[in-house]
Design an enzyme around this catalytic site. Structure first.
Site, PDB file in Angstrom:
ATOM      1  N   PRO A 306      78.450  53.331  89.945  1.00 18.88           N
ATOM      2  CA  PRO A 306      79.471  52.502  89.441  1.00 18.88           C
ATOM      3  C   PRO A 306      79.784  51.080  90.356  1.00 18.88           C
ATOM      4  O   PRO A 306      80.576  50.272  90.052  1.00 18.88           O
ATOM      5  CB  PRO A 306      80.882  52.986  89.386  1.00 18.88           C
ATOM      6  CG  PRO A 306      80.942  54.121  90.400  1.00 18.88           C
ATOM      7  CD  PRO A 306      79.502  54.610  90.668  1.00 18.88           C
ATOM      8  N   LYS A 309      79.360  51.237  96.944  1.00 22.77           N
ATOM      9  CA  LYS A 309      78.383  51.059  97.881  1.00 22.77           C
ATOM     10  C   LYS A 309      77.725  49.423  97.705  1.00 22.77           C
ATOM     11  O   LYS A 309      77.444  48.679  98.636  1.00 22.77           O
ATOM     12  CB  LYS A 309      77.443  51.883  98.023  1.00 22.77           C
ATOM     13  CG  LYS A 309      77.983  53.425  98.228  1.00 22.77           C
ATOM     14  CD  LYS A 309      77.118  54.430  98.222  1.00 22.77           C
ATOM     15  CE  LYS A 309      77.505  55.788  98.441  1.00 22.77           C
ATOM     16  NZ  LYS A 309      78.273  56.419  97.250  1.00 22.77           N
ATOM     17  N   ASP A 328      70.534  50.034  87.714  1.00 22.61           N
ATOM     18  CA  ASP A 328      70.970  51.294  87.349  1.00 22.61           C
ATOM     19  C   ASP A 328      70.189  51.273  85.832  1.00 22.61           C
ATOM     20  O   ASP A 328      70.240  50.453  85.392  1.00 22.61           O
ATOM     21  CB  ASP A 328      72.244  51.480  87.070  1.00 22.61           C
ATOM     22  CG  ASP A 328      72.773  52.761  87.255  1.00 22.61           C
ATOM     23  OD1 ASP A 328      73.265  53.364  88.076  1.00 22.61           O
ATOM     24  OD2 ASP A 328      72.683  53.672  86.132  1.00 22.61           O
ATOM     25  N   CYS A 420      76.251  62.841  97.336  1.00 24.14           N
ATOM     26  CA  CYS A 420      77.560  63.378  97.487  1.00 24.14           C
ATOM     27  C   CYS A 420      77.627  64.762  97.356  1.00 24.14           C
ATOM     28  O   CYS A 420      78.386  65.355  96.481  1.00 24.14           O
ATOM     29  CB  CYS A 420      78.505  62.482  96.205  1.00 24.14           C
ATOM     30  SG  CYS A 420      80.290  62.979  96.637  1.00 24.14           S
TER      31      CYS A 420
END
Length: 492
Positions: A306, A309, A328, A420
């Protein structure tokens, strides 16, 4: 918060039993329609925190919604006082983190399988169980006010909810834990007590060993996943200094602060895009890539949505006279990137599959889609939705994206691979496999993180590869999401 309640204490480690996922009403039954209400009707105004928490739990269960997206929007719309907003947040996330433990108790108290209970009363039972067993809410308040929510929204089930919650209140948490773990295996007991499916318990044990840590840390890791994560914000370099933000400086990130508010958009710098809500671990990934020397040229974020970073990278690139291309494949996620970088004019967003990206770029971040097992503090429902087979399905895509990042990188440039997750198959195995056939230099990621944070590199260390090392952050060690980072320099 209502006068009869005190502030919630720090949440104990969560619990779980099994890994069932269900839709409203069990097999084939539909969720009963909710009555339309204004945000503050007289009877409901006092009980607004529980009603909002119930709505979020219901939507997570029946619509595969995400609490971290739903709840902030509801809190912002209702303009709650900070204390009420904090209470609502604990109600929601606490019930989700310990959902499987509560489900085991509810099944016993109701004397029926969880899958046979409709979604509306089940959400109320989970909400009530959390108050009774894990919060400093008097039993009478937990019962009466939770049942009041059900009476308004699913009145035919209110008596059932009341009866089950009364049975739950008859014994304490420790006794319920003894009852629902009786006869379980060692792994099964951990899965129940800490509300992690058994396959995740096993995977985290393997991850600790694989990254060079001790399996004895498992309990601390599971407990950390069930602890409430504070709201962290990154001050975008060149746009605002973190000294201008309310809250305490974060331990590791030099651009972060921890906020006390449950509604970050009330902070002006966040509302105007000069600061971003961002876990400290995510900020460190971007800061580490920015720290490494590379040839002149623009940078790229290949899986940018989103946009947290991307915003940090773009802000630093702007200070150096550079620009960022943010890719994206999802239009919705690209819109989130645009929102995240609204205060910057050096970002080009692209709705494009990252595997089709062309460079050359001086620095490339590829934060690949992953299981999210490193962010269970913030997205607790992910543990109930993921399956072991998801890891293999994701691993192929992760390899393809890393290869694409290396292809798009200029000679002498730097690629950062991050996830993550601490799962060994999404981290070390992916990078090892791709780099086996690629001419790159593996950099010392823990040493770079030490430069960024001013702390000891060994705390970030994962496995060693030649002169380089991978890095792994841990919720129970760093109080961040479980971010993995590999830095590599492409050969000239």
């Amino acid at each position: 918060m209502p006068a009869e309640e005190r502030r919630p204490r720090k949440q104990p480690a969560g619990n779980a039993a099994g890994n069932s996922r269900r839709k409203a009403g069990g097999a084939g039954r539909k969720s009963a329609p909710r009555r339309q209400q204004t945000e503050r009707e007289p009877r409901q105004a006092k009980n607004l925190p529980r009603r909002i928490a119930w709505e979020v739990l219901l939507d997570v269960e029946t619509k595969d919604s995400y609490a971290n997206l739903l709840l902030p929007a509801k809190l912002a719309r209702t303009h709650m006082e900070p204390q009420d907003a904090a209470f609502t947040t604990e109600l929601t996330y606490g019930a989700l983190r310990q959902q499987e433990f509560y489900d085991a108790i509810i099944a016993r108290a109701a004397n029926r399988p969880i899958d046979s209970i409709d979604a509306e009363p089940l959400a109320g039972m989970r909400l009530g169980a959390h108050q009774i067993l894990s919060m400093r809410v008097p039993d009478h308040a937990a019962l009466s006010e939770t049942v009041a929510v059900i009476k308004t929204n699913a009145p035919k089930t209110a008596g059932f909810v009341n009866a089950v919650l009364r049975r739950i209140s008859e014994v304490d948490r420790a006794e319920w834990l003894r009852r629902v773990t009786d006869g379980a295996t060692a792994v099964g007991e951990q899965a129940i007590e800490y509300s992690h499916p058994e396959w995740i318990v096993r995977a985290m044990t393997q991850a600790l060993k694989g990254h060079g840590r001790q399996a004895s840390e498992l309990q601390a890791l599971l407990e950390a996943d069930n602890a409430a994560a504070k709201v962290s914000v990154s001050a975008l370099p060149g746009l605002v200094d973190r000294s201008e933000l309310p809250g305490a400086p974060t331990e590791f990130s030099p651009i972060g602060v921890t906020l006390e508010t449950a509604v970050p958009k009330n902070v002006d710098a966040v509302a105007t895009g000069r600061a971003r809500v961002q876990d400290e671990g995510s900020a460190l990934v971007a800061l580490a890539l920015a720290q490494v020397e590379a040839p002149a040229g623009n940078w790229a974020d290949l899986c940018a949505g989103p946009g947290g970073k991307a915003a940090v990278l773009a802000a630093i690139a702007k200070q150096q006279g550079g620009a960022l291309d943010a890719f994206d494949s999802s239009e919705h996620r690209v819109e989130l990137v645009r929102s995240s970088t609204q205060a910057l004019d050096n970002v080009t967003t692209r709705v494009q599959d990252a595997r089709d990206a062309t460079g050359p770029y001086a620095k490339v971040l590829v934060d690949v889609p992953c299981s999210g097992l490193g962010a269970l503090r913030r997205r607790p429902e992910a543990r109930y939705r993921r399956r072991p087979e998801d890891i293999n399905a994701l691993a192929g895509l992760q390899r393809e994206l890393l290869r694409a990042a290396l292809d798009a990188c200029a000679p002498g440039g730097v690629v950062a691979y991050s996830t993550c997750s601490s799962h060994y198959a999404e981290t070390v195995l992916v990078v090892d496999d791709v780099l086996r056939k690629t001419d790159v230099e593996i950099l010392d990621a823990p040493a770079v993180l030490a430069e960024v944070t001013g702390t000891d590199a060994e705390g970030f260390a994962s496995v060693t590869r030649g002169a380089g090392r991978y890095a792994q952050l841990w919720p129970h060690v760093h109080n961040t999401d479980g971010m993995f980072l590999a830095l590599m320099r492409k050969a000239n």
